[in-house]
Design a protein around this motif. Sequence first.
Motif, mmCIF file in Angstrom:
data_model
loop_
_atom_site.group_PDB
_atom_site.id
_atom_site.type_symbol
_atom_site.label_atom_id
_atom_site.label_comp_id
_atom_site.label_asym_id
_atom_site.label_seq_id
_atom_site.Cartn_x
_atom_site.Cartn_y
_atom_site.Cartn_z
ATOM 1 N N PRO A 32 0.824 -1.214 0.000
ATOM 2 C CA PRO A 32 0.000 0.000 0.000
ATOM 3 C C PRO A 32 0.861 1.269 0.000
ATOM 4 N N ILE A 33 0.347 2.277 -0.662
ATOM 5 C CA ILE A 33 0.994 3.590 -0.692
ATOM 6 C C ILE A 33 -0.054 4.630 -0.319
ATOM 7 N N ALA A 34 0.300 5.500 0.628
ATOM 8 C CA ALA A 34 -0.541 6.642 0.992
ATOM 9 C C ALA A 34 0.104 7.883 0.382
ATOM 10 N N VAL A 35 -0.674 8.667 -0.340
ATOM 11 C CA VAL A 35 -0.175 9.873 -1.002
ATOM 12 C C VAL A 35 -0.815 11.082 -0.334
ATOM 13 N N LEU A 36 0.013 12.033 0.116
ATOM 14 C CA LEU A 36 -0.474 13.253 0.749
ATOM 15 C C LEU A 36 -0.565 14.359 -0.287
ATOM 16 N N LEU A 37 -1.713 15.031 -0.330
ATOM 17 C CA LEU A 37 -1.954 16.105 -1.289
ATOM 18 C C LEU A 37 -2.375 17.373 -0.554
ATOM 19 N N SER A 38 -2.075 18.516 -1.173
ATOM 20 C CA SER A 38 -2.574 19.795 -0.666
ATOM 21 C C SER A 38 -2.552 20.795 -1.815
ATOM 22 N N GLY A 39 -2.984 22.008 -1.524
ATOM 23 C CA GLY A 39 -2.925 23.071 -2.513
ATOM 24 C C GLY A 39 -1.497 23.451 -2.873
ATOM 25 N N MET A 40 -0.537 22.982 -2.068
ATOM 26 C CA MET A 40 0.876 23.234 -2.380
ATOM 27 C C MET A 40 1.457 22.139 -3.271
ATOM 28 N N THR A 41 0.692 21.090 -3.528
ATOM 29 C CA THR A 41 1.120 20.049 -4.471
ATOM 30 C C THR A 41 0.821 20.586 -5.856
ATOM 31 N N ALA A 42 1.865 20.912 -6.611
ATOM 32 C CA ALA A 42 1.676 21.571 -7.899
ATOM 33 C C ALA A 42 2.638 21.017 -8.945
ATOM 34 N N SER A 43 2.238 21.161 -10.195
ATOM 35 C CA SER A 43 3.074 20.878 -11.350
ATOM 36 C C SER A 43 3.687 19.482 -11.282
ATOM 37 N N SER A 44 5.009 19.375 -11.121
ATOM 38 C CA SER A 44 5.642 18.055 -11.135
ATOM 39 C C SER A 44 5.169 17.188 -9.974
ATOM 40 N N GLY A 45 4.811 17.798 -8.837
ATOM 41 C CA GLY A 45 4.247 17.036 -7.726
ATOM 42 C C GLY A 45 2.915 16.420 -8.103
ATOM 43 N N GLU A 46 2.124 17.164 -8.868
ATOM 44 C CA GLU A 46 0.844 16.636 -9.340
ATOM 45 C C GLU A 46 1.066 15.505 -10.341
ATOM 46 N N ILE A 47 2.083 15.634 -11.160
ATOM 47 C CA ILE A 47 2.372 14.591 -12.144
ATOM 48 C C ILE A 47 2.797 13.303 -11.441
ATOM 49 N N VAL A 48 3.586 13.412 -10.370
ATOM 50 C CA VAL A 48 3.963 12.220 -9.602
ATOM 51 C C VAL A 48 2.711 11.577 -9.019
ATOM 52 N N ALA A 49 1.816 12.392 -8.447
ATOM 53 C CA ALA A 49 0.571 11.855 -7.889
ATOM 54 C C ALA A 49 -0.280 11.202 -8.977
ATOM 55 N N ILE A 50 -0.376 11.842 -10.136
ATOM 56 C CA ILE A 50 -1.138 11.274 -11.250
ATOM 57 C C ILE A 50 -0.563 9.916 -11.648
ATOM 58 N N SER A 51 0.754 9.780 -11.593
ATOM 59 C CA SER A 51 1.373 8.503 -11.980
ATOM 60 C C SER A 51 0.972 7.374 -11.033
#
Length: 132
Positions: A16-35
């Motif tokens: 399992p992987i838990a991914v933390l997101l916020s309004g500061m997750t942007a650009s390349s951080g969003e792409i990592v999350a999308i992956s």
Amino acid sequence: MTALPAPTVRTQSNRPIAVLLSGMTASSGEIVAISLQGRPATRFFGEPTYGATTANTSYPIQGKSYLTLAGSVDADRTGRVYPLRLLPDNLITEGDNFADLQQDAKVLAALNWLKTAKPSRNKDAGTAKKSH
């Protein structure tokens, strides 16, 4: 859309992987999350991301001037596109504590989920192997 050849061997855990997101997750951080979207045994915690999920291309106009356009959007492993922001599975809008992460509501929620989350039954989830 761009297609990339599968790597010869790619190992990926079924843990399992838990991914933390916020309004500061942007650009390349969003792409990592999308992956990680669409991956078995993966859950997203926190707030909607910033919303910079596009790929930009710059074109020279004149002299040192450029025109930069959002030319494409990113897609996850299932083909779902993300023209805007990513939304968490578990919405947690308050409780940030960057000075003491053991008191941070998002971190605590993710850790609690990880304690009970089961590995994916598909041990080869996301694994690409080239057959000969």
